[in-house]
Design an enzyme around this catalytic site. Structure first.
Site, mmCIF file in Angstrom:
data_model
loop_
_atom_site.group_PDB
_atom_site.id
_atom_site.type_symbol
_atom_site.label_atom_id
_atom_site.label_comp_id
_atom_site.label_asym_id
_atom_site.label_seq_id
_atom_site.Cartn_x
_atom_site.Cartn_y
_atom_site.Cartn_z
ATOM 1 C CD GLU A 94 45.898 61.128 25.642
ATOM 2 O OE1 GLU A 94 44.726 60.672 25.105
ATOM 3 O OE2 GLU A 94 46.085 61.037 26.673
ATOM 4 C CD1 TRP A 151 35.458 59.904 18.056
ATOM 5 C CD2 TRP A 151 35.553 57.620 17.391
ATOM 6 N NE1 TRP A 151 36.662 59.348 17.907
ATOM 7 C CE2 TRP A 151 36.744 58.178 17.300
ATOM 8 C CE3 TRP A 151 35.154 56.229 17.066
ATOM 9 C CZ2 TRP A 151 37.928 57.182 17.194
ATOM 10 C CZ3 TRP A 151 36.374 55.537 16.896
ATOM 11 C CH2 TRP A 151 37.634 55.967 16.643
ATOM 12 N NE ARG A 210 29.369 57.147 25.619
ATOM 13 C CZ ARG A 210 29.911 56.043 26.554
ATOM 14 N NH1 ARG A 210 30.347 56.170 27.420
ATOM 15 N NH2 ARG A 210 29.884 55.006 25.844
ATOM 16 C CE LYS A 256 46.960 61.842 29.446
ATOM 17 N NZ LYS A 256 46.700 60.390 29.846
ATOM 18 C CG HIS A 260 70.787 49.690 22.576
ATOM 19 N ND1 HIS A 260 72.291 48.939 22.336
ATOM 20 C CD2 HIS A 260 70.812 49.981 23.824
ATOM 21 C CE1 HIS A 260 72.686 48.602 23.667
ATOM 22 N NE2 HIS A 260 71.858 49.325 24.399
ATOM 23 C CD GLU A 307 49.165 58.269 31.188
ATOM 24 O OE1 GLU A 307 49.309 57.458 30.325
ATOM 25 O OE2 GLU A 307 48.188 58.902 31.464
ATOM 26 C CB CYS A 311 28.326 57.039 19.868
ATOM 27 S SG CYS A 311 29.271 56.767 18.258
ATOM 28 C CG ASN A 355 27.680 53.635 22.386
ATOM 29 O OD1 ASN A 355 28.920 53.675 21.787
ATOM 30 N ND2 ASN A 355 27.825 53.249 23.738
ATOM 31 N N GLY A 356 27.885 51.772 19.464
ATOM 32 C CA GLY A 356 28.482 50.297 19.256
ATOM 33 C C GLY A 356 28.804 50.080 17.763
ATOM 34 C CE LYS A 375 37.467 59.669 30.071
ATOM 35 N NZ LYS A 375 38.834 59.993 30.243
HETATM 36 C C1 F6R Z 1 44.591 58.387 27.357
HETATM 37 C C2 F6R Z 1 43.482 57.474 27.551
HETATM 38 C C3 F6R Z 1 43.354 56.263 26.842
HETATM 39 C C4 F6R Z 1 42.699 55.301 27.726
HETATM 40 C C5 F6R Z 1 42.424 53.987 27.077
HETATM 41 C C6 F6R Z 1 41.786 52.857 27.827
HETATM 42 O O1 F6R Z 1 44.783 59.457 28.061
HETATM 43 O O2 F6R Z 1 42.536 57.779 28.261
HETATM 44 O O3 F6R Z 1 44.698 55.672 26.352
HETATM 45 O O4 F6R Z 1 43.371 54.945 29.029
HETATM 46 O O5 F6R Z 1 41.704 54.305 25.851
HETATM 47 O O6 F6R Z 1 40.592 53.319 28.343
HETATM 48 P P1 F6R Z 1 39.822 52.644 29.658
HETATM 49 O O7 F6R Z 1 40.789 52.954 30.739
HETATM 50 O O8 F6R Z 1 38.644 53.263 29.435
HETATM 51 O O9 F6R Z 1 39.731 51.206 29.270
#
Ligand code: F6R
Length: 607
Positions: free
Chosen positions: A487, A75, A27, A484, A503, A480, A2, A101-102, A602
């Site tokens: 998500e 969130w 966030r 991408k 396999h 990765e 949040c 937040n938390g 995020k």
């Molecule tokens: C995907 C993404 C997440 C973060 C993960 C770790 O695009 O951004 O998978 O990589 O939540 O976040 P951090 O790097 O902030 O620890």
């Protein structure tokens, strides 16, 4: 998870709070609210949905008067995203408003205790216990009530508090969730992230865990958890407001993809001196490097995949065995880690709960810890023995792009630096350093070489599923690339080590099934080519990512993405770029909310 903001000064608070919340919306974005104090009265406005609805409801803040206030963008964790569960929460006597937040881990028992004492709960949130505790402990001093309240809370929290008995004052409390104070002229602020502060001030104070701050228009005072006043240094934020704006791009994600050459250059260039890698921040680690018997890289999500991509260079060049572990797994795995282990923790935000827990677990076992972090002053950066910042600048889109490439770039730097210090780079061997120096240019070329990506997105955007395959560093980039795609476009996408296909997974290949094959390692080219032939003979459409002159792959694939030729040890940071663009354009074709994908936030500050 949040975002919270606070303002006190002489100007109308609501427009400033809303502006700050817009910057923090990445966030969390399922509900939002503000509480503004006008004399001794608190007005609270909350909405389910985005900050835009809150702006609409308040006429951009114009119809909420008062010069002191707090705000929140949520969130949801405890309780659905509804207006009742949105913050700020009020005490029963109406004197206190709180944003949080938390996570409060012991909220169930606190809630029972408070209910048995007659406190009335209006929401399903864990946060509401905080505001009732403050009311319970208030005996004329908010500061004292906060100290007593904080002593009862277990978990992580950044809090913003206002009280009708203290007009013109805002309080901020930090424990394991980010919180930064903004120091202005005749006005002061707090926020979960500096992006909300830079339009107003570049002078900031990073609160430490266990500290709280009392802010008025004219003063900022900081106290430790016992209520003793402490002094904290004011830091200057070096990047400017435009860094956190879209700058003419349709989405932050596209802007951040395009910023990668500059971001990777900012990460690498200052650390190359006289043809050697010099990373001042890791002097302590380098002096004990001879004692390191293994390296463990741990992180979550894309940061973990950055670890997977960097692992090859680190192991090959340093000669030290390297393994990667998901932080959420490592923390519960009773890991074999000791004083001869170097643990590299990667986190863009520096606030990811599992990553922090894994770091603490490894530290408790005596490991040396090195953090690769983007957000300055974040929890991971503070907990590790040494921190190497990625200098990617603010990353606003929820899906990471430049965060990831700069993390990979730091691992490459560490690989070459460790090899050099361990005497494993032959005298006069400049190849690896030159490869790193060229990386920003190669990333730019990878952007320029693929003008056909929007058209490919038009072809593939309705696919039911996409498979990504590759070997070694190609496989790491595939992981990765698939994340991408999932998500932001919500298409099912899965990455497989190409040799694993037969396999099991090959059973899923049918007529027109898209397979994205990464073939950027010449030594493994023939092997991946045979996997391409296998899937093609079962009807797959192959989109290959490779070099322009790679004739065999060019003729085997249906469609192509290109990168310039790069040493395979360092290629993942380049390979990912066309895959990011592909995911972006597929999501755009599908009308997805690219910067704020559903269900995500995020920074994941809960387990
Ligand atoms: C995907 C993404 C997440 C973060 C993960 C770790 O695009 O951004 O998978 O990589 O939540 O976040 P951090 O790097 O902030 O620890």
């Amino acid at each position: 998870m949040c975002g919270i903001v606070g303002f006190t000064g002489a100007r109308s608070a609501a427009p400033i709070l809303l502006d700050g919340l817009k910057k923090l919306e990445y966030r969390g974005y399922d509900s939002a609210g503000i509480a503004v104090m006008d004399g001794p009265a608190i007005s609270v406005v909350k909405v389910k949905g985005r900050i835009a609805s809150l702006c609409e409801r308040t006429d951009g803040g114009q119809n909420v008067s008062g010069v002191t206030g707090i705000g929140h963008t949520r969130w949801a964790t405890h309780g659905a995203p509804t207006e009742e569960n949105a913050h700020p929460h009020l005490s029963n006597d109406g004197r206190f408003a709180v944003v949080h937040n938390g996570i409060i881990e012991n909220y169930v028992s606190l809630r029972e205790e408070l209910m048995s004492e007659g406190y009335r709960f209006e929401s399903e949130t864990d946060t509401e216990v905080i505001v009732h505790l403050i009311e319970k402990y208030y005996r004329g001093s908010v500061r004292e009530a906060l100290v007593r309240t904080a002593n009862r809370l277990q978990g992580s929290y950044a809090l913003g508090v206002i009280c009708t008995e203290e007009t013109g004052r805002i309080y901020a409390v930090r424990e394991a969730s980010p919180l930064i104070l903004g120091i202005g002229a005749g006005e002061n602020y707090f926020a979960s992230d500096v992006t909300a502060l830079v339009p107003y001030t570049r002078n900031v104070i990073y609160l430490e865990d266990g500290e709280f701050a009392e802010l008025s228009a004219e003063s900022v005072r900081i106290f430790d958890c016992t209520g003793q006043e402490v002094r904290r240094k004011v830091s200057r934020v070096m990047w400017d407001v435009q860094a956190a704006e879209k700058g003419g791009y349709e989405h932050f994600m596209l802007k951040e993809i395009m910023e990668q050459p500059a971001a990777v250059k900012a990460t690498i260039a200052p650390r190359i001196r006289n043809g050697r890698i010099e990373i001042e921040e890791i002097g302590g680690i380098l002096s004990g490097l001879g004692d390191i018997r293994s390296i463990v890289i741990t992180a979550c999500g894309s940061a973990y995949y950055a670890g997977c991509a960097g692992r090859y260079a680190l192991e090959r060049l340093s000669g030290i065995p390297v393994r990667t572990e998901l932080a959420s797994e490592l923390r519960y795995s009773d890991p074999l880690i000791d004083g001869h282990t170097l643990v590299i923790v990667i986190s863009q935000s520096g606030e990811t709960a599992d990553t922090i827990a894994a770091l603490k677990e490894c530290r408790d076992r005596g490991a040396r810890t090195l953090a690769v972090v983007n957000v300055v002053g974040s929890t991971v950066a503070r907990l590790a023995d040494s921190t190497v910042y990625t200098w990617a600048g603010p990353e606003i889109a929820v899906a990471t792009t430049k965060g990831y490439t700069t993390q990979v770039a730091v691992l490459y730097l560490l690989a070459v630096c460790f090899a050099d210090r361990l005497g494993r780079l032959p005298e006069g061997e400049s190849g690896p350093v030159e490869s790193l120096q060229a990386l920003p240019r190669r990333i730019q070329q990878a952007i320029d070489m693929n003008p056909g990506i929007p058209a490919l997105a038009g072809k593939y955007h309705e696919s039911r599923a996409l498979f990504f395959i590759g070997r070694n560093t190609d496989y790491a980039a595939a992981l990765e690339g698939a994340l991408k795609m999932k998500e932001i476009s919500y298409l099912h996408a899965e990455a497989y080590a190409a040799g694993e296909l037969k396999h099991g997974t090959i059973a899923l290949i049918e007529e027109h099934q898209p397979v994205i094959a990464l073939c950027c390692n010449r030594a493994l080219m023939e092997k991946t080519l045979s996997n391409i032939v296998e899937v093609k003979s079962r009807g797959a459409e192959v989109l290959a990512l490779t070099f322009r002159n790679n004739q065999k792959i060019l003729s085997a694939a249906d469609d192509l993405l290109f990168i310039p030729e790069v040493d395979p040890l360092f290629s993942a940071a380049v390979e990912i770029v066309p895959l990011q663009l592909l995911a972006y354009h597929v999501a755009r074709e599908n009308g997805c909310d690219i910067d704020k994908p559903k269900n995500l936030a995020k920074s994941v500050t809960v387990e």
